[in-house]
Design an enzyme around this catalytic site. Structure first.
Site, mmCIF file in Angstrom:
data_model
loop_
_atom_site.group_PDB
_atom_site.id
_atom_site.type_symbol
_atom_site.label_atom_id
_atom_site.label_comp_id
_atom_site.label_asym_id
_atom_site.label_seq_id
_atom_site.Cartn_x
_atom_site.Cartn_y
_atom_site.Cartn_z
ATOM 1 N N LYS A 49 0.819 -1.214 0.000
ATOM 2 C CA LYS A 49 0.000 0.000 0.000
ATOM 3 C C LYS A 49 0.856 1.270 0.000
ATOM 4 O O LYS A 49 0.385 2.338 -0.365
ATOM 5 C CB LYS A 49 -0.968 0.000 1.191
ATOM 6 C CG LYS A 49 -1.879 -1.224 1.270
ATOM 7 C CD LYS A 49 -2.516 -1.550 -0.058
ATOM 8 C CE LYS A 49 -3.457 -2.755 -0.070
ATOM 9 N NZ LYS A 49 -2.927 -4.036 0.417
ATOM 10 N N TYR A 263 -11.904 -15.279 3.312
ATOM 11 C CA TYR A 263 -10.893 -14.250 3.582
ATOM 12 C C TYR A 263 -10.419 -14.357 5.036
ATOM 13 O O TYR A 263 -11.243 -14.415 5.955
ATOM 14 C CB TYR A 263 -11.509 -12.865 3.337
ATOM 15 C CG TYR A 263 -10.586 -11.720 3.718
ATOM 16 C CD1 TYR A 263 -9.674 -11.205 2.802
ATOM 17 C CD2 TYR A 263 -10.626 -11.158 4.997
ATOM 18 C CE1 TYR A 263 -8.821 -10.166 3.145
ATOM 19 C CE2 TYR A 263 -9.778 -10.117 5.349
ATOM 20 C CZ TYR A 263 -8.877 -9.631 4.420
ATOM 21 O OH TYR A 263 -8.037 -8.608 4.764
ATOM 22 N N TYR A 289 -2.650 -12.808 2.913
ATOM 23 C CA TYR A 289 -2.367 -12.463 1.517
ATOM 24 C C TYR A 289 -1.176 -13.236 0.948
ATOM 25 O O TYR A 289 -1.333 -14.184 0.192
ATOM 26 C CB TYR A 289 -2.087 -10.950 1.399
ATOM 27 C CG TYR A 289 -3.273 -10.082 1.690
ATOM 28 C CD1 TYR A 289 -4.194 -9.763 0.678
ATOM 29 C CD2 TYR A 289 -3.497 -9.548 2.954
ATOM 30 C CE1 TYR A 289 -5.284 -8.951 0.931
ATOM 31 C CE2 TYR A 289 -4.588 -8.733 3.210
ATOM 32 C CZ TYR A 289 -5.469 -8.437 2.195
ATOM 33 O OH TYR A 289 -6.544 -7.643 2.441
HETATM 34 C C1 LIG Z 1 -3.695 -5.308 0.307
HETATM 35 C C2 LIG Z 1 -2.743 -6.426 0.199
HETATM 36 C C3 LIG Z 1 -2.687 -7.210 -0.966
HETATM 37 C C4 LIG Z 1 -3.628 -7.048 -2.118
HETATM 38 O O1 LIG Z 1 -3.397 -5.893 -2.877
HETATM 39 P P1 LIG Z 1 -4.619 -5.210 -3.619
HETATM 40 O O2 LIG Z 1 -4.025 -4.063 -4.314
HETATM 41 O O3 LIG Z 1 -5.610 -4.834 -2.552
HETATM 42 O O4 LIG Z 1 -5.228 -6.205 -4.538
HETATM 43 C C5 LIG Z 1 -1.742 -8.210 -1.030
HETATM 44 N N1 LIG Z 1 -0.910 -8.451 -0.006
HETATM 45 C C6 LIG Z 1 -0.950 -7.728 1.131
HETATM 46 C C7 LIG Z 1 -0.015 -8.090 2.218
HETATM 47 C C8 LIG Z 1 -1.869 -6.693 1.270
HETATM 48 O O5 LIG Z 1 -1.905 -5.999 2.415
#
Ligand SMILES: *Cc1c(COP(=O)(O)O)cnc(C)c1O
Length: 332
Positions: A49, A263, A289
């Site tokens: 991010k 999720y 993730y």
């Molecule tokens: C938010 C996030 C993602 C996914 O990215 P997006 O742009 O929301 O699709 C992947 N890995 C981590 C660790 C994240 O925090």
């Protein structure tokens, strides 16, 4: 691409390293695996991010905002990086956090990203599961306005055409690093959620006609929904970049086979992947993730999906802070 004409605030340690995963490649018997260390963007434990926030925070500042508001799940890495960005540029920050995961543990509720959100000085507003998050964000913004402030709402995951510019930039960075290393890149694999990372990468790689394929491993959405979301954001990002014609869609691919029940709910394959990457490469992956996405890459390799001499880059999107929120899931 001329990314330089878009306002940007420097928040990350960029470029992040592109490193070989030699021991993991050996363990799996090929292909040639690389890792793009976006877990090392440097903003209060880093993550993907940060790149988006460089453009979003610049936009907020140009509008004279004094408060950043964003939304996410309780253990949102995006929320934590937004809180960190706000602290760094001297803005206030309100996080609207959804209790999305059922039966959260004590660690989930208080450790990991939540601990960091508090340290970074953000105001936390908890809302129940299945709350309309956009409306909840609007309500928080109304409160700020009533108190005489000027709020700037960042959408879930920072995923809009402004935020996606961060991953257009990442695509350019990867191509430059591959050129410096003298390697031909075949494919990039990463965790995909709110779509900004995937849409930015695709707009970047396709806009530069690189031929690099992009595979997103979904963390909670079915493939069809994810691919539709990505396509919409690719189109918007393409237009925002001022690229000619319609954006190509043939590089949009999401795989929904690896998030398990839902999720944020751990899977056995995620735990195996987190353990394996720690033991072979000293890389720390997160349960929500990057760990699930890596479990997908490992499984696809074991199934022989890729050529042995392909060069595949896994983008480490960060999230290690979340490990501490999931301590009970890893307890032996
Ligand atoms: C938010 C996030 C993602 C996914 O990215 P997006 O742009 O929301 O699709 C992947 N890995 C981590 C660790 C994240 O925090």
């Amino acid at each position: 691409m001329q990314l330089g004409r878009f306002p940007r605030v420097r928040l990350g340690h960029l470029p992040t390293p592109l490193e070989p995963m030699t021991r993991l490649s050996d363990r799996l018997g090929g292909p040639r695996l690389w890792i793009k260390r976006d877990d090392c963007t440097g903003l209060a434990t880093g993550g993907n991010k940060t790149r988006k926030l460089e453009y979003l925070v610049a936009d907020a500042l140009s509008q004279g905002a004094d408060t950043l508001i964003t939304l996410g799940a309780l253990q949102s890495n995006h929320a934590r990086q937004t809180a960190a960005a706000a602290a760094k540029v001297g803005l206030k920050c309100i996080l609207v956090l959804e209790e999305r995961v059922s039966q959260p543990t004590e660690a989930y509720r208080h450790n990991g990203n939540i601990l960091l959100d508090r340290l970074l000085g953000a105001t936390l507003k908890y809302v129940p599961r299945d709350t309309q998050m956009v409306e909840a964000g609007e309500r928080a913004a109304d409160d700020v306005r009533r108190a005489g402030g000027n709020p700037y709402i960042i959408p879930v995951g920072g995923s809009n055409p402004i935020g996606a510019l961060g991953y257009v930039g990442c695509a350019a960075e990867i191509l430059q690093q591959a050129a410096d290393l003298g390697i031909r890149l075949d494919r990039v694999v990463h965790a995909t959620g709110s779509s900004g990372t995937q849409a930015g990468l695709i707009a970047g790689f396709d806009g530069m006609q690189s031929g690099v394929r992009v595979l997103g491993i979904t963390v909670g959405r079915p493939r069809g929904v994810q691919e539709k979301n990505v396509a919409a954001l690719v189109d918007e990002t393409w237009a925002h970049l001022g690229l000619k014609g319609a954006a190509p869609h043939d590089n949009i691919e999401a795989n929904d086979a690896y998030f398990g029940e839902a999720y944020g709910i751990p899977t056995p394959a995620m735990k195996e992947a987190v353990q394996l990457l720690a033991e072979t490469e000293s890389l720390l992956f997160d349960p929500v993730y990057s760990g699930k996405a890596m479990s997908g890459l490992i499984d696809l390799i074991r199934k022989g999906t890729f050529g042995k001499d392909e060069n595949i880059v896994f983008i480490h999107t960060g999230g290690q802070a979340g490990l501490f929120a999931y301590e009970p899931a890893f307890a032996a």
